[in-house]
Design a protein around this motif. Structure first.
Motif, PDB file in Angstrom:
ATOM      1  N   ASP A 265       0.910   6.046  -5.866  1.00 14.28           N
ATOM      2  CA  ASP A 265       0.614   7.328  -5.232  1.00 14.28           C
ATOM      3  C   ASP A 265      -0.576   7.213  -4.289  1.00 14.28           C
ATOM      4  OD1 ASP A 265       2.685   8.439  -6.658  1.00 14.28           O
ATOM      5  OD2 ASP A 265       1.414   9.464  -8.138  1.00 14.28           O
ATOM      6  N   PHE A 266      -1.601   6.472  -4.694  1.00 23.86           N
ATOM      7  CA  PHE A 266      -2.775   6.288  -3.839  1.00 23.86           C
ATOM      8  C   PHE A 266      -2.380   5.591  -2.542  1.00 23.86           C
ATOM      9  CE2 PHE A 266      -6.247   3.683  -2.248  1.00 23.86           C
ATOM     10  CZ  PHE A 266      -7.316   4.561  -2.236  1.00 23.86           C
ATOM     11  N   ILE A 267      -1.610   4.534  -2.659  1.00 23.07           N
ATOM     12  CA  ILE A 267      -1.186   3.780  -1.465  1.00 23.07           C
ATOM     13  C   ILE A 267      -0.348   4.660  -0.543  1.00 23.07           C
ATOM     14  CG2 ILE A 267       0.243   1.860  -0.670  1.00 23.07           C
ATOM     15  CD1 ILE A 267      -0.643   0.436  -3.332  1.00 23.07           C
ATOM     16  N   ALA A 268       0.585   5.412  -1.132  1.00 26.18           N
ATOM     17  CA  ALA A 268       1.444   6.282  -0.327  1.00 26.18           C
ATOM     18  C   ALA A 268       0.625   7.323   0.432  1.00 26.18           C
ATOM     19  CB  ALA A 268       2.472   6.968  -1.222  1.00 26.18           C
ATOM     20  N   ALA A 269      -0.451   7.809  -0.207  1.00 16.60           N
ATOM     21  CA  ALA A 269      -1.278   8.844   0.428  1.00 16.60           C
ATOM     22  C   ALA A 269      -2.268   8.283   1.432  1.00 16.60           C
ATOM     23  CB  ALA A 269      -2.020   9.632  -0.652  1.00 16.60           C
ATOM     24  N   GLU A 270      -2.779   7.078   1.182  1.00 15.99           N
ATOM     25  CA  GLU A 270      -3.885   6.554   1.969  1.00 15.99           C
ATOM     26  C   GLU A 270      -3.505   5.438   2.960  1.00 15.99           C
ATOM     27  OE1 GLU A 270      -6.875   7.836   1.853  1.00 15.99           O
ATOM     28  OE2 GLU A 270      -6.433   9.226   0.207  1.00 15.99           O
TER      29      GLU A 270
END
Length: 272
Positions: A265-270
């Motif tokens: 989720d972090f990678i997808a958002a950032e």
């Protein structure tokens, strides 16, 4: 087409948990490739093409010279074919790009011995290690972990406690000085600690299976993007992995999967 999170799981030279880690990444929504370290050294695969590096558990080089020490030297000094860069240079570039790194068990040992954790000031200097368990033997048991909610760690967001298996002979976390330990405490870089049945950090065996100083089971760097821990989150991604799955009413997903979901989720958002 929507961009996908790409995870790389290193294998070779003694790792033996790469399939479980790749499966956890896939369940969390990432595309995951298991890549032998020789493919990176030969230049056939580039770390730059991935978002999430996973250093899996195992027994790198048979734990000769101490757990993961030979593997750390390989990554620090080995050159990539046709280039002047070492794999350590590739790792530094990967980290500077804001990407994620997680090392579990032998992977955690590798991160601290390369100086990638805690890397207080980005200097990649080793100032902590993992050494022989206090009992002088291999420990294979399940452990309760207390999560530090104030930690910057992106993997444990929203979690208060975790129950995971440990499988190690050299899992005792120690630092080179009281000052290093104090800084880990002050900067909230201690992410998870071994806990008793009341959820309190403990030095008592068997709740603390190795005698780690300050009950430390895992730490992160100041960015929260590099995370290492001794217990195995990839070993509890489904209810049937739990030792009491036939006797307790458990959620379908195991607690370890949330760490990988948070990473994806972090990678997808950032980053995507």
């Amino acid at each position: 087409m929507t961009a996908r999170v790409k995870a790389i799981v290193l294998s070779g030279n003694g790792t033996n948990c790469e399939r479980e880690v790749a499966h956890a990444c896939q369940l969390a929504g990432a595309d995951a490739d298991i890549v032998h370290i020789s493919a990176l050294l030969a230049g056939r695969v580039r770390l730059d093409d991935y978002h999430f590096l996973n250093l899996a558990g195992g027994f790198l080089d048979g734990d000769d010279l101490g757990s993961a020490k030979a593997g750390a030297n390989r990554l620090i000094h080995a050159r990539v074919a046709g280039r002047q860069d070492s794999l350590a240079d590739d790792l530094r570039r990967f980290i500077a790009a804001g990407k994620l790194v997680m090392g579990v068990c032998n992977g955690f040992q590798l991160l601290v011995k390369m100086g990638l954790l805690p890397s207080f000031d980005g200097d990649f200097r080793q100032n902590c290690t993992l050494t022989f368990n206090d009992r002088g033997r291999f420990e294979n048991r399940w452990s309760r972990l207390q999560v530090n909610g104030s930690s910057p760690c992106v993997y444990t967001k929203g979690m208060a406690d975790i129950y995971l298996p440990v499988r190690h002979g050299e899992g005792k976390f120690v630092t080179d000085s009281p000052a290093t330990l104090a800084r880990l405490e002050q900067e909230d870089l201690i992410v998870v600690r071994y806990a008793d049945v009341q959820g309190r950090p403990t030095q008592d065996y068997p709740d603390n299976p190795n005698g780690s100083v300050a009950a430390i089971a895992g730490i992160c760097d100041p960015s929260g993007r590099i995370f290492g821990l001794m217990p195995h989150p990839e070993a509890y991604v489904h209810r049937t992995h739990h030792p009491r799955w036939t006797r307790e009413d458990l959620p379908e997903e195991g607690m370890g999967l949330q760490l990988y979901r948070n990473a994806v989720d972090f990678i997808a958002a950032e980053l995507l």
